[in-house]
Design an enzyme around this catalytic site. Structure first.
Site, short mmCIF file in Angstrom:
data_model
loop_
_atom_site.label_atom_id
_atom_site.label_comp_id
_atom_site.label_asym_id
_atom_site.label_seq_id
_atom_site.Cartn_x
_atom_site.Cartn_y
_atom_site.Cartn_z
N HIS A 199 83.08 98.87 -36.38
CA HIS A 199 81.89 99.71 -36.42
C HIS A 199 80.70 99.04 -35.74
O HIS A 199 79.58 99.55 -35.76
CB HIS A 199 81.55 100.04 -37.89
CG HIS A 199 80.59 101.15 -38.07
ND1 HIS A 199 79.34 100.98 -38.65
CD2 HIS A 199 80.68 102.48 -37.77
CE1 HIS A 199 78.71 102.14 -38.70
NE2 HIS A 199 79.50 103.06 -38.18
N LYS A 201 78.12 97.71 -32.88
CA LYS A 201 77.56 98.17 -31.61
C LYS A 201 76.87 96.98 -30.96
O LYS A 201 75.85 96.50 -31.45
CB LYS A 201 76.55 99.30 -31.80
CG LYS A 201 77.17 100.62 -32.26
CD LYS A 201 77.29 100.72 -33.75
CE LYS A 201 77.85 102.08 -34.17
NZ LYS A 201 78.01 102.18 -35.62
N ASP A 206 75.25 89.01 -19.21
CA ASP A 206 75.11 87.66 -18.64
C ASP A 206 74.89 86.59 -19.70
O ASP A 206 74.39 85.50 -19.39
CB ASP A 206 73.96 87.63 -17.63
CG ASP A 206 74.28 88.43 -16.37
OD1 ASP A 206 75.47 88.69 -16.12
OD2 ASP A 206 73.33 88.79 -15.65
N HIS A 384 70.29 108.04 -38.70
CA HIS A 384 71.41 107.14 -38.44
C HIS A 384 71.00 105.67 -38.47
O HIS A 384 71.79 104.79 -38.19
CB HIS A 384 72.04 107.48 -37.08
CG HIS A 384 73.45 107.00 -36.92
ND1 HIS A 384 73.80 105.96 -36.08
CD2 HIS A 384 74.60 107.40 -37.51
CE1 HIS A 384 75.10 105.76 -36.16
NE2 HIS A 384 75.61 106.62 -37.01
N LYS A 386 69.90 101.91 -39.80
CA LYS A 386 70.34 101.01 -40.86
C LYS A 386 69.40 99.79 -40.83
O LYS A 386 69.65 98.81 -40.13
CB LYS A 386 71.78 100.54 -40.67
CG LYS A 386 72.81 101.69 -40.50
CD LYS A 386 73.13 101.93 -39.05
CE LYS A 386 74.34 102.79 -38.80
NZ LYS A 386 74.54 103.98 -39.55
N ASP A 391 59.69 92.18 -48.80
CA ASP A 391 58.44 91.43 -48.92
C ASP A 391 57.67 91.35 -47.60
O ASP A 391 56.82 90.47 -47.42
CB ASP A 391 58.69 90.02 -49.45
CG ASP A 391 59.12 90.00 -50.91
OD1 ASP A 391 59.01 91.06 -51.56
OD2 ASP A 391 59.57 88.96 -51.39
#
Length: 466
Positions: A199, A201, A206, A384, A386, A391
Site C-alpha cells: 500500500h 506510495k 536520482d 484520502h 493520512k 502537540d
C-alpha cells in the site's frame, strides 16, 4: 464492493468469506505495555550528512526543536522510545514540502521525473490505465529511452484492473516492472501471501528527491478539493482530498533503502547498477524519520510509533484519516488522551469509496464522543489523507490508514517530522480542512436512524478484514 484504495478482485472476497467461516488462525495486533512511553529516557541519536552526530550535537538540535514549540514533554518522553521501536535514524538537514491534492502533487512528481538523470524508483498501490496513468507511463518511457533506469514495483491487487498490455509496454522498453504478491497463484513466488498488499506510495528520483504520502496514480485525483478546477474524469462526482510530501536531504537514503529492500523481498531481478546512494548534502533544517512497516515484522512500526505519540501527547492530538476502523488499543489511547485533558480532534470522511470501512469506523463514534474526543466529517470530497499532528511538534504523513488492514496486512510507509515550523504547516492545513468539515454532535448522533445502526453493526463484523 469495489473500493478504490482497498481494491480487490471479486474472487478474493470469496476467499475472505471462506477463511472467516473456516475459522483459520489470523494475525493480531500486539499489546503494548500501557506505560511504555514512560520508560527511562535515553539519549536520542541523530544522523546528519556525514553520519551520526555527537551526543552534544543531537541534544542541541532536540533542544532547539523543543524550544520552538509549545510546552510539551514529548521530546523527552517519546523520542527515545521511538528510536528503540523503529531503529531507523532521525536525520537532519532535510527539506520537506507539503503537497495537497492530485494536481499539485502530480505536477511536482512529473517535473521531478522530467529532470531525472540517473534512475527512477517508483512503488505504488494503484496505477490506472487512464489519462493520468498514461501520462505517467509516457513520462517514464521517455526517461527510459534517454538512458535513465526506471524500476517500478506495483501491487497486484491495486493494479488488478489495469490491462497487462499497459505494463508489457513498459517492460518492452526496458523498465523493470515487478508485481507485488501476484494475485494469480500460478505466478506466485516463494513466500507468497495473498492477503499481504503493498500500500506504499513512493517515488525516488536520482536518489536525491522523494515523494510519499497517500496518493495513487489515477484520474480520480485530477481535481483539487478546495477549488473548482475541472476534473479529467467527467464521471467522478467528487474531488479527492489527499496529502503528500516532497522530501530532499539525507532521509531520501532511508527511503531508498526501503524501496530496495521491498524489491529484494519480492525476489525481483537484480537492478541495473546506478548511483542509488549519491552524496546528500544538507538542503534544509527539517528533522525527519522514515518508517516502513510490513507484515513480516513482529508488529507494525507505524502503529507502535503512533500509539507512543498519542500516549505522550500533552496538549493536542489532531488526526486526519481516510479509513478509520481502529482496534481496541488505538481507541483506548485516544480516549485516555482526552481523559487527561489533551484536546483530541479527528477529521474523518463524510463520503467514501469503502462502505464497510466507513460504517465500521462510525460504530466507534459513541465511545469517542462520550470521552470528549471531537469528531468532524469532511464534506464535499472523498477524504484520502493520512496525517497526524501531536502537540504541534510531532507530525506524520504517509500511506497508513487507521484500520486493521494497514496495521496487520499491508506494507506501509510514513515519515515523521519534528519541530514547530513544520508542525505549523500541518496545523494550518488541518484548520483549513476543519473549516470545510461538519462537527458530529453526540446528542444528534444518538438519534441516528436504525438503518445506520444496522450498517455500523455489519461494518464492525468485517472490521478486521477491510
Amino acid at each position: 464492493m469495489t473500493s478504490h484504495s482497498h481494491r480487490r478482485a471479486p474472487w478474493l472476497y470469496a476467499a475472505l468469506s471462506t477463511t472467516v467461516v473456516l475459522g483459520l488462525s489470523c494475525s493480531s495486533l500486539p499489546t503494548f505495555i500501557p506505560d511504555l512511553a514512560r520508560q527511562p529516557v535515553r539519549p536520542v541519536p541523530l544522523e546528519g550528512v556525514h553520519g551520526p552526530l555527537s551526543a552534544a550535537q543531537s541534544r542541541a538540535i532536540l533542544q532547539r526543536l523543543q524550544s520552538g514549540g509549545q510546552p510539551t514533554d514529548i521530546f523527552s518522553r517519546h523520542l527515545a522510545l521511538e528510536e528503540a521501536i523503529v531503529g531507523s535514524p532521525l536525520t537532519t538537514g532535510n527539506a520537506v514540502r507539503l503537497l495537497q491534492d492530485g494536481p499539485a502533487t502530480y505536477r511536482a512528481m512529473l517535473a521531478a521525473i522530467a529532470g531525472a538523470r540517473d534512475h527512477i524508483n517508483m512503488e505504488t498501490y494503484i496505477l490506472d490505465d487512464d489519462a493520468v496513468g498514461r501520462q505517467f507511463a509516457q513520462a517514464l518511457l521517455a526517461k527510459q529511452a534517454q538512458g535513465v533506469q526506471v524500476n517500478l514495483l506495483r501491487d497486484s491487487v491495486g493494479t488488478f484492473g489495469t490491462p497487462k498490455a499497459f505494463f508489457q509496454r513498459l517492460s518492452a522498453a526496458g523498465v523493470q516492472v515487478l508485481e507485488f504478491n501476484p494475485v494469480n497463484p500460478l505466478t506466485a513466488r516463494e513466500g507468497w501471501e495473498w492477503n499481504q498488499r503493498d500500500h506504499r506510495k513512493l517515488l525516488i528520483v536520482d536518489g536525491q528527491t522523494a515523494f510519499l504520502g497517500g496518493i495513487n496514480i489515477s484520474s480520480v485525483y485530477s481535481g483539487g478539493s478546495f477549488g473548482k478546477a475541472k476534473r479529467v474524469d467527467p464521471d467522478a462526482a467528487l474531488a479527492w482530498r489527499d496529502t503528500d510530501l516532497l522530501v530532499q536531504g539525507p532521509v531520501v537514503a532511508e527511503l531508498q533503502k526501503l524501496f530496495l529492500a521491498a524489491w529484494k523481498d519480492q525476489q525481483g531481478p537484480p537492478l541495473p547498477p546506478r548511483a542509488y546512494f549519491p552524496p546528500l548534502p544538507a538542503v534544509g533544517k527539517q528533522v525527519v524519520r522514515a518508517i516502513g512497516s510490513s507484515p513480516e515484522e513482529a508488529y507494525s512500526l507505524i502503529y507502535a510509533v503512533l500509539l507512543s505519540a498519542i500516549g505522550s501527547a500533552e496538549t493536542s492530538v489532531r488526526i486526519t484519516n481516510a479509513y478509520f476502523a481502529p482496534d481496541p488499543q488505538l481507541l483506548a489511547a485516544l480516549v485516555a488522551a482526552a481523559a487527561r485533558g489533551t484536546e483530541v480532534t479527528l477529521i474523518l470522511p463524510s463520503r467514501t469509496d469503502s462502505w464497510l470501512v466507513f460504517h465500521a469506523g462510525r460504530s466507534h463514534y459513541d465511545r469517542l464522543l462520550r470521552a470528549g474526543v471531537k469528531i468532524f466529517e469532511r464534506r464535499g470530497v472523498v477524504l484520502h489523507s493520512k496525517t497526524a499532528l501531536v502537540d504541534g511538534v510531532w507530525a506524520t504523513v504517509g500511506s497508513t490508514n487507521l484500520d486493521w488492514r494497514s496495521f496487520l496486512h499491508n506494507h506501509e510507509l510514513n515519515a515523521v517530522m519534528l519541530g514547530a515550523e513544520f508542525g505549523q504547516q500541518v496545523q494550518t492545513m488541518f484548520e483549513r480542512d476543519l473549516a470545510a468539515s461538519d462537527a458530529i454532535d453526540l446528542a444528534a448522533w444518538e438519534r441516528r436512524s436504525p438503518t445506520l445502526h444496522l450498517q455500523e453493526w455489519f461494518g464492525r463484523l468485517w472490521e478486521y478484514w477491510l
